[in-house]
Scaffold this motif. Structure first.
Motif, mmCIF file in Angstrom:
data_model
loop_
_atom_site.group_PDB
_atom_site.id
_atom_site.type_symbol
_atom_site.label_atom_id
_atom_site.label_comp_id
_atom_site.label_asym_id
_atom_site.label_seq_id
_atom_site.Cartn_x
_atom_site.Cartn_y
_atom_site.Cartn_z
ATOM 1 N N GLU A 123 0.796 -1.273 -0.142
ATOM 2 C CA GLU A 123 -0.054 -0.100 0.149
ATOM 3 C C GLU A 123 0.860 1.301 -0.094
ATOM 4 O O GLU A 123 0.611 2.067 -0.921
ATOM 5 C CB GLU A 123 -1.033 -0.109 1.115
ATOM 6 C CG GLU A 123 -2.215 -0.898 0.864
ATOM 7 C CD GLU A 123 -2.772 -0.544 -0.154
ATOM 8 O OE1 GLU A 123 -3.266 0.647 -0.392
ATOM 9 O OE2 GLU A 123 -3.504 -1.498 -0.777
ATOM 10 N N ALA A 183 2.947 1.561 -2.969
ATOM 11 C CA ALA A 183 2.033 1.912 -4.483
ATOM 12 C C ALA A 183 1.673 3.375 -4.383
ATOM 13 O O ALA A 183 1.656 3.971 -5.508
ATOM 14 C CB ALA A 183 0.780 0.863 -4.492
ATOM 15 N N LYS A 184 1.444 3.907 -3.308
ATOM 16 C CA LYS A 184 1.056 5.364 -3.135
ATOM 17 C C LYS A 184 2.252 6.305 -3.458
ATOM 18 O O LYS A 184 1.907 7.384 -4.254
ATOM 19 C CB LYS A 184 0.774 5.626 -1.542
ATOM 20 C CG LYS A 184 0.000 6.977 -1.385
ATOM 21 C CD LYS A 184 -0.427 7.117 0.275
ATOM 22 C CE LYS A 184 -1.092 8.270 0.445
ATOM 23 N NZ LYS A 184 -1.336 8.592 1.740
ATOM 24 N N PHE A 192 4.703 5.467 -5.532
ATOM 25 C CA PHE A 192 5.158 5.014 -7.023
ATOM 26 C C PHE A 192 3.949 5.941 -7.600
ATOM 27 O O PHE A 192 4.197 6.420 -8.899
ATOM 28 C CB PHE A 192 5.336 3.743 -7.223
ATOM 29 C CG PHE A 192 6.494 3.001 -7.194
ATOM 30 C CD1 PHE A 192 7.784 3.771 -7.463
ATOM 31 C CD2 PHE A 192 6.570 2.012 -6.148
ATOM 32 C CE1 PHE A 192 8.884 3.057 -6.968
ATOM 33 C CE2 PHE A 192 7.719 1.568 -5.759
ATOM 34 C CZ PHE A 192 8.876 2.050 -6.191
ATOM 35 N N LYS A 193 2.434 5.678 -7.279
ATOM 36 C CA LYS A 193 1.629 6.405 -7.998
ATOM 37 C C LYS A 193 1.631 7.796 -8.006
ATOM 38 O O LYS A 193 1.608 8.678 -9.169
ATOM 39 C CB LYS A 193 0.230 6.060 -7.350
ATOM 40 C CG LYS A 193 -1.055 6.942 -8.073
ATOM 41 C CD LYS A 193 -2.236 6.102 -7.551
ATOM 42 C CE LYS A 193 -3.234 6.809 -8.094
ATOM 43 N NZ LYS A 193 -4.803 6.202 -7.499
ATOM 44 N N ALA A 194 2.190 8.590 -6.793
ATOM 45 C CA ALA A 194 2.426 9.929 -6.945
ATOM 46 C C ALA A 194 3.562 10.189 -7.936
ATOM 47 O O ALA A 194 3.710 11.285 -8.311
ATOM 48 C CB ALA A 194 2.695 10.394 -5.576
ATOM 49 N N GLY A 213 4.291 8.576 -10.496
ATOM 50 C CA GLY A 213 4.205 8.210 -11.908
ATOM 51 C C GLY A 213 3.650 9.228 -12.861
ATOM 52 O O GLY A 213 3.651 9.192 -13.939
ATOM 53 N N ASP A 214 3.165 10.417 -12.332
ATOM 54 C CA ASP A 214 2.926 11.320 -13.163
ATOM 55 C C ASP A 214 4.015 12.417 -13.630
ATOM 56 O O ASP A 214 4.676 12.511 -12.822
ATOM 57 C CB ASP A 214 1.875 12.405 -12.515
ATOM 58 C CG ASP A 214 1.369 13.407 -13.205
ATOM 59 O OD1 ASP A 214 2.174 14.735 -13.247
ATOM 60 O OD2 ASP A 214 0.165 13.593 -13.910
ATOM 61 N N ARG A 246 4.435 15.830 -11.414
ATOM 62 C CA ARG A 246 4.912 15.427 -10.124
ATOM 63 C C ARG A 246 6.221 14.963 -10.040
ATOM 64 O O ARG A 246 7.141 15.526 -9.087
ATOM 65 C CB ARG A 246 4.049 14.309 -9.696
ATOM 66 C CG ARG A 246 2.703 15.047 -9.420
ATOM 67 C CD ARG A 246 1.808 13.725 -8.643
ATOM 68 N NE ARG A 246 0.383 13.918 -8.652
ATOM 69 C CZ ARG A 246 -0.743 13.250 -8.947
ATOM 70 N NH1 ARG A 246 -0.343 11.962 -9.026
ATOM 71 N NH2 ARG A 246 -1.879 13.631 -9.169
ATOM 72 N N HIS A 255 -0.535 19.251 -7.763
ATOM 73 C CA HIS A 255 0.651 18.149 -7.909
ATOM 74 C C HIS A 255 1.397 18.273 -6.521
ATOM 75 O O HIS A 255 1.727 17.209 -6.137
ATOM 76 C CB HIS A 255 1.468 18.281 -9.094
ATOM 77 C CG HIS A 255 0.630 17.776 -10.343
ATOM 78 N ND1 HIS A 255 0.194 16.508 -10.478
ATOM 79 C CD2 HIS A 255 0.537 18.573 -11.601
ATOM 80 C CE1 HIS A 255 -0.514 16.550 -11.748
ATOM 81 N NE2 HIS A 255 -0.291 17.654 -12.410
ATOM 82 N N LYS A 298 -0.633 16.449 -3.848
ATOM 83 C CA LYS A 298 -0.491 14.954 -3.995
ATOM 84 C C LYS A 298 0.868 14.333 -3.446
ATOM 85 O O LYS A 298 0.948 13.230 -3.007
ATOM 86 C CB LYS A 298 -0.611 14.591 -5.486
ATOM 87 C CG LYS A 298 -2.045 14.708 -5.898
ATOM 88 C CD LYS A 298 -3.194 13.875 -5.242
ATOM 89 C CE LYS A 298 -4.684 14.135 -5.662
ATOM 90 N NZ LYS A 298 -5.431 13.579 -5.074
ATOM 91 N N ALA A 319 1.308 11.669 -0.426
ATOM 92 C CA ALA A 319 2.174 10.426 -0.463
ATOM 93 C C ALA A 319 3.222 10.414 0.566
ATOM 94 O O ALA A 319 3.983 9.318 0.522
ATOM 95 C CB ALA A 319 2.642 10.388 -1.868
#
Length: 120
Positions: A32, A35-36, A38-40, A42-43, A46, A79, A82, A86
């Motif tokens: 969890e 992933a949070k 990497f998701k942040a 991933g943009d 960002r 951004h 975010k 994270a």
């Protein structure tokens, strides 16, 4: 004779979210926070903002110094929010400006996650 005292450097406390990726499969709970993060990142905007803060002289950057990433100011603020959510950035308001910092422990924890496990 000098009375200058040399103090040891403090190492940031590293609290990795999980073991190195090549050590063993992650549990659902360990995955969890990773992933949070990497998701942040991933943009592309960002990632550029994170890089701008991390590489800025002194380890922190005023939003006024990093907002030229090809999007509007409200989008930059979104951004940055975010990235803070994270856990990748911290911020401090000084007057009318907000300064962002990547804590050394965050970079160390990210590195530990992606680094080869000892003995592997």
């Amino acid at each position: 004779m000098s009375n200058v005292k040399v103090l040891p450097l403090l190492q940031p406390a590293v609290e990795p979210c999980c073991p190195p990726l090549n050590e063993r499969p992650l549990t659902a709970e360990e995955a969890e926070p990773a992933a949070k993060m990497f998701k942040a990142l991933g943009d592309p905007v960002r990632l550029r903002l994170f890089s701008a803060v991390a590489s800025h002289e002194g380890g922190e950057a005023c939003v006024c110094d990093i907002s030229d990433v090809g999007v509007s100011q409200p989008t930059v603020s979104h951004h940055l929010k975010k990235l803070k959510e994270a856990g990748l950035l911290t911020s401090e308001r000084r007057g009318t400006w907000v300064y962002y910092r990547v804590e050394p422990a965050v970079l160390a924890a990210m590195g530990a996650l992606l680094t080869k496990a000892s003995g592997a």
